[in-house]
Design a protein around this motif. Sequence first.
Motif, PDB file in Angstrom:
ATOM      1  N   LEU A 145       6.796   9.871   0.596  1.00 58.71           N
ATOM      2  CA  LEU A 145       7.310   9.466   1.893  1.00 58.71           C
ATOM      3  C   LEU A 145       6.392   8.394   2.444  1.00 58.71           C
ATOM      4  O   LEU A 145       5.175   8.587   2.494  1.00 58.71           O
ATOM      5  N   GLU A 146       6.952   7.247   2.822  1.00 57.23           N
ATOM      6  CA  GLU A 146       6.162   6.154   3.372  1.00 57.23           C
ATOM      7  C   GLU A 146       6.644   5.794   4.776  1.00 57.23           C
ATOM      8  O   GLU A 146       7.852   5.789   5.050  1.00 57.23           O
ATOM      9  N   ILE A 147       5.676   5.472   5.676  1.00 61.07           N
ATOM     10  CA  ILE A 147       5.941   5.174   7.076  1.00 61.07           C
ATOM     11  C   ILE A 147       5.623   3.711   7.336  1.00 61.07           C
ATOM     12  O   ILE A 147       4.554   3.225   6.956  1.00 61.07           O
ATOM     13  N   PHE A 148       6.514   2.970   8.039  1.00 62.41           N
ATOM     14  CA  PHE A 148       6.294   1.547   8.295  1.00 62.41           C
ATOM     15  C   PHE A 148       7.337   1.046   9.295  1.00 62.41           C
ATOM     16  O   PHE A 148       8.297   1.758   9.608  1.00 62.41           O
ATOM     17  N   ASP A 149       7.151  -0.167   9.807  1.00 61.01           N
ATOM     18  CA  ASP A 149       8.145  -0.822  10.672  1.00 61.01           C
ATOM     19  C   ASP A 149       8.674  -2.027   9.918  1.00 61.01           C
ATOM     20  O   ASP A 149       8.125  -3.119  10.001  1.00 61.01           O
ATOM     21  N   PHE A 150       9.769  -1.833   9.188  1.00 58.69           N
ATOM     22  CA  PHE A 150      10.245  -2.876   8.283  1.00 58.69           C
ATOM     23  C   PHE A 150      10.822  -4.075   9.017  1.00 58.69           C
ATOM     24  O   PHE A 150      10.617  -5.218   8.616  1.00 58.69           O
ATOM     25  N   ASN A 151      11.555  -3.854  10.100  1.00 54.16           N
ATOM     26  CA  ASN A 151      12.217  -4.961  10.795  1.00 54.16           C
ATOM     27  C   ASN A 151      11.485  -5.423  12.045  1.00 54.16           C
ATOM     28  O   ASN A 151      12.022  -6.181  12.850  1.00 54.16           O
TER      29      ASN A 151
END
Length: 570
Positions: A145-151
Amino acid sequence: MKKFTILAALLPFVIQAQIFEETETVFKDFYYSSSHVGDFDGDGFIDIVHNGAIDSDGDGNVDTTLNEIYKNNGGTFTLSDDLGLNSTHLGDIKFIDFNNDGWLDIVSTGLSYNDIVNYQQYRFLNTGTGFELEENLAGKIYGGLEIFDFNHDGKTDYALNGTQYVEGTGFTYDVDFYQNNGNGFDISAAWLAGTQNGSFKVIDLNNDNLLDAVIFGFDADLEPIFKVYLNNEGTMEFSQDLPVMSDGKMAYADFNADGFLDLVVSGVDEDYTEYLAILWNDGTGNFTTEVIENEGLSGSSVETGDLNNDGYYDFIVMGNDADYNGWVNIFLYDSSEERFTKAEETGLFNLGSQGNIQLLDFNNDNHLDVLMAGFDWAHEDMPSLTKLFKNLSTEENQKPVAPTELNLEQEGNRLNFSWNGATDDKTPTEALQYEIKVGTISGAQDIAKYVVTTPSWFLELEEIPANVYWSVKSIDASKVYSDASDEGQLSVAENAFVNNLQIYPNPASDKVFVKADKLNSVELYDLQGRKLDVKLNSDNSINVSSLPKGVYVLKLNIDGKSVSKKLVIN
């Protein structure tokens, strides 16, 4: 597939890691576990969430899935909460603030002994007083599971990789993308071709502020792969095949302090031989592979951080050798020789596969400690153990200096942030990471708050608030944060619709009246970005009598447009 290999011979002299000593805890001995660290209650100390399985009756058989949150009370952990029947193992778990209220929520995925038919995914909302189940969806096992702000909208997204069972289809191996829309998540199934028994990361590989991806493991044809994808204006495009591997994990850091993220990978190669390698980034997101010979571990976990207080990133790896002995090894980066060497003495306990390892500073002494869970293969009963080791170093490690040169430029609905001036007593400036915090009033974080690996970032917002306040903290290789920088501000001329706005009294202690033409809604937030439970009454007032004294953010929707104002309660 042919490997590109550079032999990494061990140095003829010993580089010493810091020495660790086991600390007694109340953690359960988790099997098939994962864990994550973060300050879920905002008290300045790192807390821990575990998912895994346990032997609940001591008969030697693992029979219960149990996920627990442990609160850090100034360096001592106590059980804060458990997630009850909605628990997982053989998967992953992460802290994530998915509703931007300033409280860390939780996402978990995996298998449950309470429901072994389907793989589960759970989202838990942090209410400030506990965790409540918000969503139960299909999940994955043998993945991550990976957490990020793609947009770049300030709302945190996440992605799941691993094995999923779909009724009528069978087993699938995809990366599914969960994009945060502010009121939930839009799901893009099969966002990337996924894997099982592998690892993936979503990070900026070429410093263009767009998030790329790397992934390895067994694909849908049960063939090992290792692929790099670069982000082309929001589209992931295949970039590079790396020497294939599986049965392991990867972690990232800028080891050589050239300003670009490198990778460390541990697992088995295409011949199922134990494998450990450094992937050096040339600055474009293209990697050169350097194998550390005769040091590979299967079923492994790996983490990066400064483990000898020289300021450079090192790594720690846990797993099994060819004889299925468990090992926990530290490899130190020597910047003068530009190579890694295994530390001879660490004080750590050797555990093996089916677990995880984390580096954290649980007692706030500016040195990294070690949390690990895995099988004790040397014991006749082969139990899985959970252990915490305190770093005994007394050598000073000062916190970094915050950036001093903040710059913010607006291009339509895009805000471009950049900064300079950050330094550290040990970690080179090029290897520093940063926490950026953005809000609509001074000190707030209601627009965005997260860690980035470059001294620049951008946000793409639906609407630009009338005022934007922001600050940055530097983070060194020991995960020590600087003080916040001086606050930057961008003021945007308010539109005419604000002219009729009235907020009174301000400061207030009982009721606040909010009046404006075409006022649609009112929301109130504290400076940590947490949304408070208030409502607009029929007389256009909100009751604030029960709230603590302090500064708050009043967000108004006026004729479909958003404006934020400071409210003081005394």
